[in-house]
Design an enzyme around this catalytic site. Structure first.
Site, PDB file in Angstrom:
ATOM      1  N   TYR A  81      65.173 -27.388  15.867  1.00 40.94           N
ATOM      2  CA  TYR A  81      64.456 -26.419  16.686  1.00 40.94           C
ATOM      3  C   TYR A  81      64.972 -26.382  18.122  1.00 40.94           C
ATOM      4  O   TYR A  81      64.663 -25.454  18.869  1.00 40.94           O
ATOM      5  CB  TYR A  81      62.956 -26.705  16.681  1.00 40.94           C
ATOM      6  CG  TYR A  81      62.303 -26.689  15.319  1.00 40.94           C
ATOM      7  CD1 TYR A  81      62.988 -26.211  14.187  1.00 40.94           C
ATOM      8  CD2 TYR A  81      61.013 -27.168  15.139  1.00 40.94           C
ATOM      9  CE1 TYR A  81      62.388 -26.215  12.939  1.00 40.94           C
ATOM     10  CE2 TYR A  81      60.403 -27.165  13.898  1.00 40.94           C
ATOM     11  CZ  TYR A  81      61.097 -26.702  12.794  1.00 40.94           C
ATOM     12  OH  TYR A  81      60.505 -26.710  11.559  1.00 40.94           O
TER      13      TYR A  81
ATOM     14  N   LEU B  66      52.178 -18.233   6.383  1.00 41.03           N
ATOM     15  CA  LEU B  66      51.641 -16.907   6.708  1.00 41.03           C
ATOM     16  C   LEU B  66      52.608 -15.800   6.324  1.00 41.03           C
ATOM     17  O   LEU B  66      52.558 -14.693   6.872  1.00 41.03           O
ATOM     18  CB  LEU B  66      51.312 -16.827   8.206  1.00 41.03           C
ATOM     19  CG  LEU B  66      50.253 -17.828   8.699  1.00 41.03           C
ATOM     20  CD1 LEU B  66      49.928 -17.581  10.160  1.00 41.03           C
ATOM     21  CD2 LEU B  66      49.000 -17.769   7.852  1.00 41.03           C
TER      22      LEU B  66
ATOM     23  N   ARG C 280      45.425 -15.983  18.880  1.00 41.64           N
ATOM     24  CA  ARG C 280      45.928 -16.138  17.511  1.00 41.64           C
ATOM     25  C   ARG C 280      45.837 -17.589  17.060  1.00 41.64           C
ATOM     26  O   ARG C 280      45.615 -17.863  15.869  1.00 41.64           O
ATOM     27  CB  ARG C 280      47.369 -15.651  17.432  1.00 41.64           C
ATOM     28  CG  ARG C 280      47.518 -14.143  17.493  1.00 41.64           C
ATOM     29  CD  ARG C 280      47.078 -13.472  16.198  1.00 41.64           C
ATOM     30  NE  ARG C 280      47.803 -14.003  15.067  1.00 41.64           N
ATOM     31  CZ  ARG C 280      49.042 -13.641  14.727  1.00 41.64           C
ATOM     32  NH1 ARG C 280      49.675 -12.715  15.432  1.00 41.64           N
ATOM     33  NH2 ARG C 280      49.633 -14.174  13.689  1.00 41.64           N
TER      34      ARG C 280
ATOM     35  N   ASN D 212      44.006 -18.586  13.675  1.00 49.25           N
ATOM     36  CA  ASN D 212      44.680 -19.337  12.615  1.00 49.25           C
ATOM     37  C   ASN D 212      43.959 -20.625  12.248  1.00 49.25           C
ATOM     38  O   ASN D 212      44.121 -21.139  11.138  1.00 49.25           O
ATOM     39  CB  ASN D 212      46.114 -19.675  13.047  1.00 49.25           C
ATOM     40  CG  ASN D 212      47.006 -18.458  13.148  1.00 49.25           C
ATOM     41  OD1 ASN D 212      46.689 -17.388  12.632  1.00 49.25           O
ATOM     42  ND2 ASN D 212      48.138 -18.606  13.819  1.00 49.25           N
TER      43      ASN D 212
END
Length: 355
Positions: free
Chosen positions: A108, A254, A301, A305
């Site tokens: 990442y 998702l 969000r 979630n």
């Protein structure tokens, strides 16, 4: 009478009505819906020798996009993703929302930024569960490089130790040695538990055949992080690992965002439950004991979630979601797997593992 009119009382009443309390006992797997900003942190699973939250926060593409990511620009140049300031803000918001588990990785390219964000936030270490993964280029270099990467991850994340360290992809001819290097790191106390990511049944069996599980299976992979969602629900693979006692953690839970959320079956269940697509898809995972690490850049969000434990899906709804995987999705997965096991190694582009 006055107490029963409060929002707090009504929240608890709804929680109990949703099945979160049985004979005055809060169900551990449903404890995340307990009213309060800290609520969902209580939902956890025993994974190997550690207790791990069922819900965490993904850090992929937070501030940085790896050059070999599928969304990177042609020529290997990664598009800008905000850099350290964006990463700091997103991680800060996630911590404030209540996320204590962070899914990180060498690939990442932002672990040092995540570490800075954790330091700036003053997050207590015992309230965090940190996952990291060693990437293919290091796996290909061999065990010493793997052990050095573990040390680097600990330094970058400024966390003292890693709660769960994974082999990111089963690089052919190399992943067994990489896993054994993680066993050494576990024995040295640098990592609490070890596991794998993107492993198929055959990859796992290769570890077993090489004696990687150790005496009494003490070093058996505690977890396999793989893509799991209704459009890629590999029942045979999931059933195998669950039977083996290997915890499944989902990435891409998702799907691919709003376009995929338009799936009619998903929309139908949203209408039936009064929930949003991210909530239905997340609930589909945690209701099966599959941990979930969604990512979001907006704090609203993040909250959305996390609201997965104040409702349940019916058996029929669960079965409907589990039956949405088309045959072509399995073929697409196979092709991606073949590509990714060699990614960022000298053998990138190989059609299949060489002898």
């Amino acid at each position: 009478k006055g107490h029963k009119a409060t929002d707090h009382y009504n929240a608890w009443a709804n929680f109990k009505k949703a099945g979160g309390v049985v004979k005055q006992t809060v169900l551990k797997a449903e404890a995340a819906s307990i009213p309060g900003s800290w609520a969902f942190q209580a939902a956890s699973a025993q994974v190997g020798c550690v207790e791990m939250p069922l819900l965490g926060f993904g850090t992929y593409k937070v501030g940085a996009v790896p050059a070999s990511a599928s969304s990177a620009a042609p020529g290997g140049e990664a598009p800008p993703a905000g850099g350290p300031d964006v990463c700091k803000q997103v991680i800060s918001d996630a911590l404030k929302t209540g996320y204590g588990m962070l899914d990180c990785a060498q690939f990442y390219q932002n672990e040092a930024w995540v570490g800075d964000a954790l330091k700036n936030a003053g997050a207590p270490r015992d309230g965090l569960f940190i996952i990291s993964k060693v990437w293919n280029d290091i796996i290909y270099q061999g065990p010493d490089a793997v052990k050095a990467q573990v040390d680097k991850a600990i330094a970058d994340l400024a966390c003292g130790y890693i709660d769960m360290m994974l082999v990111h992809w089963p690089v052919p001819g190399k992943h067994v040695a990489a896993y054994n290097a993680l066993r050494e790191c576990k024995a040295a106390g640098k990592v609490k538990e070890i596991g794998v990511s993107n492993y198929c049944i055959e990859d796992y069996e290769e570890l077993r055949a090489a004696g990687c599980f150790g005496e009494g299976d003490k070093d058996k992979p505690a977890m396999n992080q793989i893509e799991v969602n209704p459009l890629l629900f590999r029942k045979k693979t999931l059933g195998f690992f669950m039977k083996e006692g290997v915890h499944i953690q989902a990435y891409r839970g998702l799907l691919q965002g709003p376009k995929a959320w338009a799936n009619e079956a998903v929309q139908e269940i949203c209408r039936e439950t009064g929930r949003t697509p991210p909530q239905v898809l997340g609930r589909f995972l945690v209701q099966q004991g599959i941990s979930h690490v969604p990512k979001a850049s907006a704090a609203s969000r993040m909250v959305e979630n996390a609201d997965l434990f104040s409702f349940r899906l019916s058996e029929a709804q669960m079965e409907k979601l589990a039956s949405l995987t088309p045959a072509e999705a399995l073929e697409t997965f196979k092709n991606l797997y073949i590509k990714c096991i060699w990614r960022d190694t000298p053998e990138a582009g190989s059609a299949w593992p060489s002898a």
